[in-house]
Write an enzyme that holds these catalytic residues in place. Structure first.
Site, mmCIF file in Angstrom:
data_model
loop_
_atom_site.group_PDB
_atom_site.id
_atom_site.type_symbol
_atom_site.label_atom_id
_atom_site.label_comp_id
_atom_site.label_asym_id
_atom_site.label_seq_id
_atom_site.Cartn_x
_atom_site.Cartn_y
_atom_site.Cartn_z
ATOM 1 N N ASP A 93 4.372 -10.959 -9.384
ATOM 2 C CA ASP A 93 3.563 -12.081 -8.913
ATOM 3 C C ASP A 93 3.839 -13.260 -9.853
ATOM 4 O O ASP A 93 4.347 -13.086 -10.964
ATOM 5 C CB ASP A 93 2.086 -11.672 -8.947
ATOM 6 C CG ASP A 93 1.212 -12.670 -8.207
ATOM 7 O OD1 ASP A 93 1.757 -13.606 -7.600
ATOM 8 O OD2 ASP A 93 -0.022 -12.498 -8.260
ATOM 9 N N ASP A 128 2.911 -20.490 -4.986
ATOM 10 C CA ASP A 128 2.321 -21.122 -3.798
ATOM 11 C C ASP A 128 0.887 -21.538 -4.093
ATOM 12 O O ASP A 128 0.365 -21.262 -5.183
ATOM 13 C CB ASP A 128 2.365 -20.149 -2.611
ATOM 14 C CG ASP A 128 1.508 -18.927 -2.865
ATOM 15 O OD1 ASP A 128 1.524 -18.417 -4.018
ATOM 16 O OD2 ASP A 128 0.812 -18.463 -1.944
ATOM 17 N N ALA A 196 -4.248 -15.400 0.017
ATOM 18 C CA ALA A 196 -5.624 -15.890 -0.089
ATOM 19 C C ALA A 196 -6.592 -15.178 0.839
ATOM 20 O O ALA A 196 -7.542 -15.766 1.346
ATOM 21 C CB ALA A 196 -5.674 -17.403 0.139
ATOM 22 N N CYS A 279 -14.597 14.597 -1.884
ATOM 23 C CA CYS A 279 -13.159 14.406 -1.986
ATOM 24 C C CYS A 279 -12.507 15.734 -2.361
ATOM 25 O O CYS A 279 -13.123 16.572 -3.026
ATOM 26 C CB CYS A 279 -12.885 13.368 -3.063
ATOM 27 S SG CYS A 279 -11.144 13.120 -3.436
ATOM 28 N N CYS A 281 -9.399 15.833 -3.960
ATOM 29 C CA CYS A 281 -8.276 15.561 -4.862
ATOM 30 C C CYS A 281 -8.358 16.443 -6.111
ATOM 31 O O CYS A 281 -9.388 17.055 -6.396
ATOM 32 C CB CYS A 281 -8.207 14.073 -5.217
ATOM 33 S SG CYS A 281 -9.201 13.585 -6.643
ATOM 34 N N CYS A 284 -11.389 15.829 -8.247
ATOM 35 C CA CYS A 284 -12.695 16.182 -7.672
ATOM 36 C C CYS A 284 -12.836 17.661 -7.363
ATOM 37 O O CYS A 284 -13.944 18.143 -7.150
ATOM 38 C CB CYS A 284 -12.930 15.351 -6.416
ATOM 39 S SG CYS A 284 -12.951 13.577 -6.782
HETATM 40 ZN ZN LIG Z 1 -11.119 12.739 -5.733
#
Ligand SMILES: [Zn+2]
Ligand SMILES: [Mg+2]
Ligand SMILES: [Mg+2]
Ligand SMILES: [Zn+2]
Lengths: 491, 491
Positions: A93, A128, A196, A279, A281, A284
């Protein structure tokens, strides 16, 4: 076809693509998530992002690197890839965001692009002007003119095989966004951030976000890779992809973790409010919220960031799989129920059904009717358009299910909400193989009635009767007078 | 209050409870998922179910154990807990399912309960008759009578501190299900499976499943722990919990894995159709679908079973968290979009809004309006009922947003779709703090109109005007004639 971007598959406005990044000698599969790396502090190392989370690309801020002496020197000496220890593609960026936040920055597009090139960025960004929403039209036009000048400057900077982005601005003026898209598309720049939109996201204005993206997309060609700049919440990825966005970046995974905020596709949760982790994952499934709360700050932040990334990348995979299977809009349907503003976003997406219809495949898996909103999907619109062109007999009996009568007619067609009428020979072709609820709703019936209207309008003089089962009078009132009505529930 | 079951929290018909299982010297938090263990082959060992997946309870089939000599002898000698190496609670089924599949089994309720007790089961099951859906009323009644006799037998069997289930049958006759629930509740048995819903699930008849559960619940007391017997797909857990089910069992995790089927909360996928894993579980974050496809049969099955379990347990945690946060119906809203038949299920659940209203807390987090269906939620119904009792002035101006006029009236109340009218003093109390989309819909407006009707009916002679912004004429037509209409968009 733009050389650096190839489309592999599509669903609604969404697509799976391959972005070729020559400087990194790699291709990135889109939709892709670019974790934002702050060169001054990283919660999860870039190497771990690649190895554990499968990140193929990341984004970092060249303006911050430029402004931090030791980091700048290191970046110039080693190059970004070595400095960050990241094997994939690196986008940079330019400081435009800092410009929008602090009103002033001290580099030009030329300087910052040359710097990005010098530090080995694979995708660079000009400076920009990120015009915020709701400004005066005059300001939006003026700033857009400046952005467009900068893109023209960017075209001429010597940047070798680094790809360069062409941000699309225009505030909340759809015609300006569209014009900005058209202008950007005509440059020889490579990747197209819709800029934006962060203030829109911060205010949950997903409806206005959708309108901004739709307008930008009308200006950009279908072959333009589109980056929804600053959009990092997994709740809205499916909506963004369905509108035609290919790249997302997430600083949220780390910033939220720092504030003990936990991302889910249903919205953000505070760690302190969680009694259970909703969750599956690795974080978790091997910890309870109490376990995580008990960790020292730095470790807690890292675990939460890892969870946030797992959720984020899983949603990207889920979206890709949905595009492959042809059920992306069914996923958007679900995500639209995460928050009333997401529903606004989905309802706004459906305003653009005709635009999405252009890229939507003619045949997919099964169309699932799962809400009143489903009646406005591009597939329904397309069927209605097709009704103008179907060959019809002189007299036609339309009916749900099997023909209960109709001997007096030349032919009998099925009527299925939300599509409306079609010849029985099409029953096995998409989308008329749709799965629909047994309990239909008025939106589906009204859409079916609209289909009947189109068929009748396209065939003046045709003798038409509708055999229906207890359709409400408001729906029947939508039909042209020449349609004979037969209530099949009356014996 | 039933001794073995205590309610901790509630949302709609759903609740978090604690089932005390004296024989296992443990309590099980509900909603709970009971993995089904086939004593002859286990894909994931019971010990791993406890340690890795957090299973507090499992279920196995005492009839199969009884019929397999070496297993029977081992079970009698060591006891189930030692044989299975499982530290939590163990429930046993009786062979009723085998009865329904093969038409005949060779044990009586007395024998099988004594056997279950002998092998150390913590929750035993009599031999009930699982009457399938859609049978003649006569058969449903006859078989229910037999089931009820068996429950009475079961009450008298000497089973120590083993809990015993009282299955609720009645086929697809709601009045029989309700009567069966009332009869079961009056026994001194402990846990209440709603039986024979598997054929409904197999045919995606979630609407009929909801009606069966609703009827059983009307017969059972609120303090009865309810087991939705044979329901193991995570897609429908939220719907089941919202109807008041506390226990689910899953053989699906293992059976589906054997057939290369992959569970998601959006439905089942074939492994061969997956190009990306739409999941964040440990299996799916460290493997690609190609990786798993390349594994030998036995390992592939184990990995898929592990994924299926992760998804299943994560959904249970998500549901518990939703109950704590008071947004269970928002979760059901999302799950309803997984398949048109799930939408039928949710629409049917809303037919029972008055029943669910009884257990729904009067105050929660924020009510999210996220679909036309939201207009029929119990919270809306409750507000409408409350309108009958609110004190009203002699003349009243009703309006969306701020009063644009109203000086001629004694008071001005807000009107908010879907709730309808309320005094401004209630604006900050639940559910009137609702988050609603900017783009409202006809279902919300109609519900608001219904609220106005109730208010007017409860207050004959009151002078009422409605200041609205462009409400459609069909909605305005629902209002009583005495309501003066003022379109505020007309200047
Ligand atoms: Zn998780
Ligand atoms: Mg707005
Ligand atoms: Mg049905
Ligand atoms: Zn998984």
């Amino acid at each position: 076809m733009r050389e650096c971007f190839e489309l592999r598959d599509a669903d609604a406005g969404g697509r799976i693509g391959e972005l070729t990044v020559p400087r990194a000698e790699t291709t990135v599969e889109t939709p892709a998530l670019l974790p934002v790396i702050n060169p001054n502090l990283d919660t999860i190392s870039p190497r771990r992002l690649a190895e554990e989370f499968g990140a193929e690309i990341l984004i970092t801020n060249s303006y911050i690197i430029h402004g931090t002496e030791d980091v700048r020197e290191q970046a110039l000496e080693e190059g970004l890839h070595e400095m960050l220890e990241f094997p994939g593609a690196i986008m940079t960026d330019s400081g435009s965001f800092q410009l929008s936040e602090y009103g002033d920055i001290d580099v030009t597009t030329e300087e910052i692009l040359e710097f990005q090139h010098a530090i080995g960025s694979d995708i660079g960004t000009p400076v920009d002007i990120p015009t915020p929403p709701d400004v005066s039209r005059e300001r939006a036009e003026d700033e857009l003119a400046t952005t467009q000048e900068r893109l023209e400057v960017a075209e001429d900077v010597e940047t070798g095989d680094m790809l360069v982005t062409a941000p699309v601005q225009g505030s909340t003026y759809p015609d300006l966004r569209e014009e900005a898209g058209r202008h950007a598309d005509a440059t020889d720049l490579d990747v197209f951030p819709v800029g934006a939109v962060v203030p829109l996201m911060n205010d949950y204005r997903y409806d206005d976000m959708v309108d901004a993206v739709a307008a930008a997309k009308r200006g950009l060609g279908a072959d333009a890779p589109v980056h929804l700049f600053g959009a990092g919440h997994p709740m809205m990825f499916a909506l963004g992809v369905a509108m035609g966005c290919d790249l997302f970046d997430s600083a949220a995974y780390a910033l939220y973790a720092r504030d003990d905020r936990y991302l889910t596709v249903r919205g953000t949760r505070q760690l302190e409010d969680l009694e259970y982790f909703p969750c599956s994952c690795p974080v978790c499934t091997s910890n309870s919220p109490d376990d995580i709360r008990a960790l020292p700050d730095r470790e807690r932040e890292e675990e939460l960031a890892a969870h946030n990334l797992h959720v984020t990348f899983a949603e990207i995979r889920r979206i890709k799989q949905a595009i492959r299977a042809g059920n992306l809009l069914e996923l958007v349907e679900q995500r639209a129920r995460a928050h009333p503003t997401m529903l606004d976003g989905y309802r706004t997406l459906l305003d653009h059904a005709a635009q999405l219809e252009g890229s939507d495949p003619v045949s997919k898996g099964a169309f699932f009717y799962t809400s009143h909103e489903s009646a406005r999907r591009p597939e329904v619109l397309r069927h209605h358009q097709r009704l103008d062109r179907l060959e019809t007999p002189e007299s036609l009996f339309l009916t749900e299910g099997e023909p209960a009568r109709g001997d007096e007619f030349d032919d009998s067609w099925r009527v299925e909400p939300p599509f409306g009428p079609f010849p029985r020979s099409l029953s096995k072709s998409y989308p008329l193989t749709a799965e629909v609820p047994e309990r239909t709703d008025r939106a589906a019936l009204e859409a079916a009635a609209e289909g009947i209207c189109r068929l009748v309008e396209a065939n003046p003089g045709m003798d038409v009767a509708l055999g229906h089962r207890d359709w409400p009078s408001e729906v029947l009132a939508l039909l042209p007078d020449e349609v004979e009505l037969i209530d099949l529930t009356v014996a």
